[in-house]
Design an enzyme around this catalytic site. Structure first.
Site, PDB file in Angstrom:
ATOM      1  N   HIS A 147      22.759  20.183  51.617  1.00 44.69           N
ATOM      2  CA  HIS A 147      23.884  21.027  51.570  1.00 44.69           C
ATOM      3  C   HIS A 147      23.744  22.314  51.127  1.00 44.69           C
ATOM      4  O   HIS A 147      24.200  22.689  49.793  1.00 44.69           O
ATOM      5  CB  HIS A 147      25.120  20.424  51.222  1.00 44.69           C
ATOM      6  CG  HIS A 147      26.377  21.096  51.474  1.00 44.69           C
ATOM      7  ND1 HIS A 147      26.848  21.670  52.578  1.00 44.69           N
ATOM      8  CD2 HIS A 147      27.210  21.394  50.494  1.00 44.69           C
ATOM      9  CE1 HIS A 147      28.079  22.256  52.415  1.00 44.69           C
ATOM     10  NE2 HIS A 147      28.328  21.976  51.125  1.00 44.69           N
TER      11      HIS A 147
ATOM     12  N   GLY B 147      42.456  17.332  41.918  1.00 47.83           N
ATOM     13  CA  GLY B 147      43.576  17.923  42.792  1.00 47.83           C
ATOM     14  C   GLY B 147      43.641  19.277  43.005  1.00 47.83           C
ATOM     15  O   GLY B 147      44.732  19.816  42.961  1.00 47.83           O
TER      16      GLY B 147
HETATM   17  N1  APR Z   1      38.253  14.328  36.536  1.00 46.45           N
HETATM   18  C1  APR Z   1      39.105  14.784  37.733  1.00 46.45           C
HETATM   19  N2  APR Z   1      39.334  15.965  37.773  1.00 46.45           N
HETATM   20  C2  APR Z   1      38.615  17.087  37.369  1.00 46.45           C
HETATM   21  C3  APR Z   1      37.740  16.526  36.231  1.00 46.45           C
HETATM   22  C4  APR Z   1      37.648  15.226  36.043  1.00 46.45           C
HETATM   23  N3  APR Z   1      36.671  14.919  34.893  1.00 46.45           N
HETATM   24  N4  APR Z   1      37.024  17.671  36.026  1.00 46.45           N
HETATM   25  C5  APR Z   1      37.511  18.981  36.709  1.00 46.45           C
HETATM   26  N5  APR Z   1      38.437  18.248  37.563  1.00 46.45           N
HETATM   27  C6  APR Z   1      39.230  19.101  38.386  1.00 46.45           C
HETATM   28  C7  APR Z   1      39.968  20.398  37.916  1.00 46.45           C
HETATM   29  O1  APR Z   1      40.838  20.310  37.012  1.00 46.45           O
HETATM   30  C8  APR Z   1      40.312  20.839  39.230  1.00 46.45           C
HETATM   31  O2  APR Z   1      41.684  20.579  39.700  1.00 46.45           O
HETATM   32  O3  APR Z   1      38.670  19.070  39.624  1.00 46.45           O
HETATM   33  C9  APR Z   1      39.630  20.221  40.383  1.00 46.45           C
HETATM   34  C10 APR Z   1      38.622  21.218  41.499  1.00 46.45           C
HETATM   35  O4  APR Z   1      39.345  21.868  41.951  1.00 46.45           O
HETATM   36  P1  APR Z   1      39.055  23.480  42.157  1.00 46.45           P
HETATM   37  O5  APR Z   1      38.566  24.033  40.970  1.00 46.45           O
HETATM   38  O6  APR Z   1      40.282  24.095  43.043  1.00 46.45           O
HETATM   39  O7  APR Z   1      37.873  23.279  43.235  1.00 46.45           O
HETATM   40  P2  APR Z   1      37.670  23.206  44.774  1.00 46.45           P
HETATM   41  O8  APR Z   1      37.798  24.451  45.379  1.00 46.45           O
HETATM   42  O9  APR Z   1      38.903  21.979  45.071  1.00 46.45           O
HETATM   43  O10 APR Z   1      36.443  22.524  44.929  1.00 46.45           O
HETATM   44  C11 APR Z   1      36.175  21.337  44.329  1.00 46.45           C
HETATM   45  O11 APR Z   1      34.258  20.930  45.706  1.00 46.45           O
HETATM   46  O12 APR Z   1      33.187  22.064  47.462  1.00 46.45           O
HETATM   47  C12 APR Z   1      33.201  21.705  46.182  1.00 46.45           C
HETATM   48  O13 APR Z   1      31.873  23.636  45.036  1.00 46.45           O
HETATM   49  C13 APR Z   1      33.148  22.739  45.210  1.00 46.45           C
HETATM   50  O14 APR Z   1      32.342  21.582  43.349  1.00 46.45           O
HETATM   51  C14 APR Z   1      33.600  21.954  43.819  1.00 46.45           C
HETATM   52  C15 APR Z   1      34.430  20.992  44.426  1.00 46.45           C
END
Ligand code: APR
Length: 311
Positions: A178, A11
């Site tokens: 990608h 999220g």
């Molecule tokens: N289960 C659920 N959520 C998780 C877990 C898990 N085991 N581990 C990490 N997260 C959550 C984090 O807490 C964080 O809120 O995943 C979220 C990732 O959000 P952001 O760090 O804001 O990253 P975002 O910019 O949304 O990108 C997410 O998509 O494009 C790809 O490279 C990017 O791998 C990255 C992903």
């Protein structure tokens, strides 16, 4: 028929935007799932979005949770769980960390919603979608990676910016992995049906292709912390909508190829029909020699990152 249920695993930046777009399009009720340390953040985002509803007049319910029991029987999952790229990090650097997360997510989704349609966004995408498929054991029509939809949107945006014509009338596709080896198919790009090769010089077109290949990195550099989120979220929502509304849109997606384009056993960006059966078909077409060579090259890059997963 009740509302559909869409769970966003992760999220963060993309996840929050996915929730907003899913609600605004009234695709169904939305669950934003994240780890316990981020539970307050996703509960807060959900509540904030619930309070946006009166303006928009949409009735989707949005909740935040870190309890896997709350995702039971979801129709669609969109996975962004993981850490995003930091400056200087390429997508492959992320592999080690995000692989562990993906394995955990895949086994939980398999347990809680074995019939769901799953869209993977986490990077490195080509390896993450492969890992999800391997660990979950889901049939290939239920698993797809979001990459080509975004890469093509970027290519479209750059062509519209170059020509000054409506982006709505720009069609094009980007195939392959990608990463920096992705294959923008300029030969088939068009503006209102007019080939872009008649509108843009070869030199400029080549520059636009190059910019498309590194468009994600361009934004990573500008942010200094984190990666793109608006366009990635919208790209995945287009795919989810095509599934939920059985639109049968043709979108470049990372789909499991079993012989298509001469590729076997890998998820790679190919034109994909998404409808109520999920990935319904991969549309093959004849590539020219240059495109074939480029596709071979990107396949090698995909194979390398997949090999690193050890799966
Ligand atoms: N289960 C659920 N959520 C998780 C877990 C898990 N085991 N581990 C990490 N997260 C959550 C984090 O807490 C964080 O809120 O995943 C979220 C990732 O959000 P952001 O760090 O804001 O990253 P975002 O910019 O949304 O990108 C997410 O998509 O494009 C790809 O490279 C990017 O791998 C990255 C992903």
């Amino acid at each position: 028929m009740g509302r559909k249920k869409i769970t966003l695993v992760g999220g963060g930046q993309i996840g929050g935007n996915l929730a907003l777009l899913a609600a605004q399009k009234e695709l169904g009720n939305v669950v934003i799932f994240d780890i316990p340390q981020a539970e307050g953040m996703v509960k807060g985002k959900a509540l904030d979005l619930m309070q946006l509803r009166p303006h928009d007049g949409h009735d989707s319910d949005i909740v935040g949770t870190s309890d896997w029991n709350d995702v039971k029987n979801s129709d669609v999952f969109i996975i962004t769980a993981g850490i995003p790229r930091k400056p200087g990090m390429n997508r492959e650097d992320l592999l080690g960390i995000n692989l562990g997360i993906m394995k955990d997510v895949a086994s939980n989704i398999k347990d809680k919603a074995p019939n769901a349609f799953v869209i993977v966004i986490s990077n490195p995408l080509d390896a993450m979608v492969y890992a999800f498929h391997k660990v979950s054991g889901f049939p290939k029509n239920q698993v797809v990676g979001m990459a080509g939809a975004l890469d093509s949107a970027r290519f479209r945006a750059f062509i519209a910016m170059e020509t000054g014509y409506s982006v709505q009338d720009v069609t094009c596709m980007v195939l392959g992995g990608h990463g920096d080896t992705m294959v923008p198919i300029s030969r088939l790009a068009a503006v209102g049906g007019v080939p872009v090769t008649d509108l843009i010089t070869d030199k400029r077109l080549k520059e636009i292709e190059d910019r498309t290949r590194v468009a994600g990195g361009e934004i990573v550099k500008l942010f200094g912390n984190g990666s793109a989120f608006y366009a990635p979220a919208q790209s995945a929502i287009e795919m989810a909508e095509s599934y939920l509304r059985d639109k049968k849109r043709v979108i470049p997606c990372a789909s499991l190829c079993e012989g298509e384009f001469g590729i076997d056993g890998y998820f790679i960006g190919v034109p994909t029909v998404i409808g109520s059966d999920g990935v319904e078909k991969i549309l093959e077409f004849t590539l020219n020699d240059k495109e074939k060579t480029e596709l071979d090259r990107t396949l090698e890059a995909v194979k390398r990152t997949v090999a690193e997963t050890g799966l």
